[in-house]
Design an enzyme around this catalytic site. Structure first.
Site, PDB file in Angstrom:
ATOM      1  N   MET A  19     -13.796  43.577 106.579  1.00 50.82           N
ATOM      2  CA  MET A  19     -14.044  43.804 105.109  1.00 50.82           C
ATOM      3  C   MET A  19     -13.518  42.934 104.257  1.00 50.82           C
ATOM      4  SD  MET A  19     -15.913  46.792 105.243  1.00 50.82           S
ATOM      5  CE  MET A  19     -15.985  48.145 106.450  1.00 50.82           C
ATOM      6  N   GLY A  47     -10.629  45.837 106.285  1.00 51.63           N
ATOM      7  CA  GLY A  47     -11.410  46.359 107.193  1.00 51.63           C
ATOM      8  C   GLY A  47     -10.292  46.801 108.353  1.00 51.63           C
ATOM      9  N   ASN A 193      -5.900  60.683 111.517  1.00 52.74           N
ATOM     10  CA  ASN A 193      -4.820  61.180 110.580  1.00 52.74           C
ATOM     11  C   ASN A 193      -5.215  62.722 110.334  1.00 52.74           C
ATOM     12  OD1 ASN A 193      -6.755  61.131 108.693  1.00 52.74           O
ATOM     13  ND2 ASN A 193      -6.015  59.535 107.712  1.00 52.74           N
ATOM     14  N   THR A 229      -1.399  60.973 112.796  1.00 48.15           N
ATOM     15  CA  THR A 229      -0.497  60.250 111.785  1.00 48.15           C
ATOM     16  C   THR A 229      -0.337  61.188 110.495  1.00 48.15           C
ATOM     17  OG1 THR A 229      -2.204  58.576 111.210  1.00 48.15           O
ATOM     18  CG2 THR A 229      -0.775  58.014 112.696  1.00 48.15           C
ATOM     19  N   GLY A 231       1.220  60.263 107.535  1.00 51.22           N
ATOM     20  CA  GLY A 231       1.593  59.705 106.079  1.00 51.22           C
ATOM     21  C   GLY A 231       3.154  59.687 106.105  1.00 51.22           C
ATOM     22  N   LYS A 233       5.075  62.030 106.336  1.00 53.25           N
ATOM     23  CA  LYS A 233       5.736  63.021 107.061  1.00 53.25           C
ATOM     24  C   LYS A 233       5.973  62.537 108.599  1.00 53.25           C
ATOM     25  CE  LYS A 233       3.344  66.777 105.848  1.00 53.25           C
ATOM     26  NZ  LYS A 233       2.414  66.258 104.907  1.00 53.25           N
ATOM     27  N   ASP A 261      -3.545  51.584 109.648  1.00 55.00           N
ATOM     28  CA  ASP A 261      -4.048  50.416 110.470  1.00 55.00           C
ATOM     29  C   ASP A 261      -2.702  49.760 111.052  1.00 55.00           C
ATOM     30  OD1 ASP A 261      -6.673  50.720 109.892  1.00 55.00           O
ATOM     31  OD2 ASP A 261      -6.787  49.588 108.113  1.00 55.00           O
ATOM     32  N   GLY A 296      -1.392  45.970  98.898  1.00 51.67           N
ATOM     33  CA  GLY A 296      -2.291  45.069  99.769  1.00 51.67           C
ATOM     34  C   GLY A 296      -2.167  46.023 101.189  1.00 51.67           C
TER      35      GLY A 296
HETATM   36  O1  RIB Z   1      -7.804  51.398 106.168  1.00 52.69           O
HETATM   37  C1  RIB Z   1      -7.854  50.507 105.119  1.00 52.69           C
HETATM   38  C2  RIB Z   1      -9.075  49.623 105.081  1.00 52.69           C
HETATM   39  O2  RIB Z   1     -10.012  50.525 105.089  1.00 52.69           O
HETATM   40  C3  RIB Z   1      -9.263  48.735 104.197  1.00 52.69           C
HETATM   41  O3  RIB Z   1      -8.739  47.548 104.499  1.00 52.69           O
HETATM   42  C4  RIB Z   1     -10.683  48.579 103.945  1.00 52.69           C
HETATM   43  O4  RIB Z   1     -11.216  47.367 104.131  1.00 52.69           O
HETATM   44  C5  RIB Z   1     -11.211  50.117 104.547  1.00 52.69           C
HETATM   45  O5  RIB Z   1     -11.973  49.446 105.600  1.00 52.69           O
END
Ligand code: RIB
Length: 310
Positions: A19, A47, A193, A229, A231, A233, A261, A296
């Site tokens: 994304m 993404g 999660n 997961t 967060g 915690k 991610d 970010g």
């Molecule tokens: O997990 C975060 C991601 O979710 C972001 O980068 C966004 O693109 C969505 O896919």
């Protein structure tokens, strides 16, 4: 550290999404019919698939990405971004007449995010593409999957991993109630999660005991390793009768986007490097915690050296 597991020198294949993230940082997010002013805006590559690929690569794993992009300006940016990190892109292709995936993201004053994705070309990644890439994928040590591409493609990748005896990690994000759990349970690792766990099991997840109870229903259905997961915690690992807790370090969070991610990319890197599962989870919790201290997604993922010295 022990030797990489079998496969193309510990290569991780990510079959998933790309994304472009359009991120607005605001003190409060708008209600229906309301217009608000954001404090700051940023555009970057995201993404869930791409983020996981970048996190694993930043930590030193060879990574192959398989994805579909549109035929717009975002596609070139995404390809250039993968190349910058040294991610193999021979399985990333542009689809004519389609837009690239885009995610509009709001991050509020509490560093929490709300994400709306327009998947675009990600919807064009099909089971036939997985079949066609079987030679390129067959020497990998781990397949990473998420749910921002069609479910049939996810199922084809799970089938591929099973028949080739390649371990598969499925991150059921974003959660889909139509995910076939009989497919999902064939993966070596299932990493939701707590919200995704709640949606998939239709059980409460407010307290840790609730999370364990919900996760156990999946173990009873035959899931092998369930990593939930949580967060700030940390995370829980359930395997057979075993439940292990992994606390997260206390950090000052500024943006939690992409922390899941970061966790998965780090876990994958540690697992293919031969670390035992509990070690890999503990590392992934620390890596994800570190990632929320910067704004970010991919920009917030430290390199191996930055991570080891932090
Ligand atoms: O997990 C975060 C991601 O979710 C972001 O980068 C966004 O693109 C969505 O896919």
């Amino acid at each position: 550290m022990s030797e990489p597991r079998s496969g193309e020198e510990g290569t991780i294949a990510v079959i998933g999404s790309c994304m472009v993230d359009l991120i607005a940082y605001a003190d409060a997010v708008p209600q229906a019919g309301e217009t608000r002013r954001a404090r700051e805006f940023a555009m970057s590559c995201g993404g869930k698939g791409a983020n996981q690929a970048v996190a694993a690569r930043r930590l030193g794993s060879p990574v192959k990405m398989m994805a579909r992009l549109g035929d717009d300006v975002f596609a070139e940016d995404t390809l250039a971004n993968f190349r910058r990190f040294g991610i193999e892109t021979s399985l990333v292709e542009k689809v004519p007449g389609v837009s690239s995936g885009v995610a509009t993201i709001w991050v509020d004053a509490d560093s929490q995010n709300r994400i709306l994705i327009a998947p675009g070309a990600n919807q064009k990644l099909t089971p036939a593409h997985v079949d066609a890439a079987s030679d390129a994928l067959s020497a990998c040590s781990l397949l990473l999957l998420q749910l921002e591409v069609p479910l049939d493609t996810v199922y084809a990748a799970i089938d591929f991993g099973r028949t080739r005896k390649i371990p598969v990690l499925l991150n059921p994000a974003p959660a889909r109630t139509d995910l076939d759990l009989d497919y999902a349970r064939q993966c070596k690792f299932f990493v939701p999660n707590e919200t995704e766990l709640q949606i998939l099991t239709d059980m409460p997840v407010e307290h840790e005991d609730d999370v364990v109870a919900a996760a156990r229903t999946l173990l009873l259905r035959g899931f092998e390793n369930l990593i939930v997961t949580l967060g700030e915690k940390g995370a829980l690992w359930l395997h057979g009768d075993r439940v292990e807790r992994f606390a997260a370090p206390h950090v000052h969070a500024v943006d939690t986007t992409g922390a899941g991610d970061a966790f998965i990319g780090c876990f994958a890197n540690a697992y293919v490097a031969g670390r035992p599962i509990p070690d890999a989870i503990a590392r992934a919790v620390r890596y994800a915690s570190r990632s929320v201290t910067e704004k970010g997604t991919q920009e917030a993922y430290p390199s191996a050296r930055e991570f080891e010295t932090s």
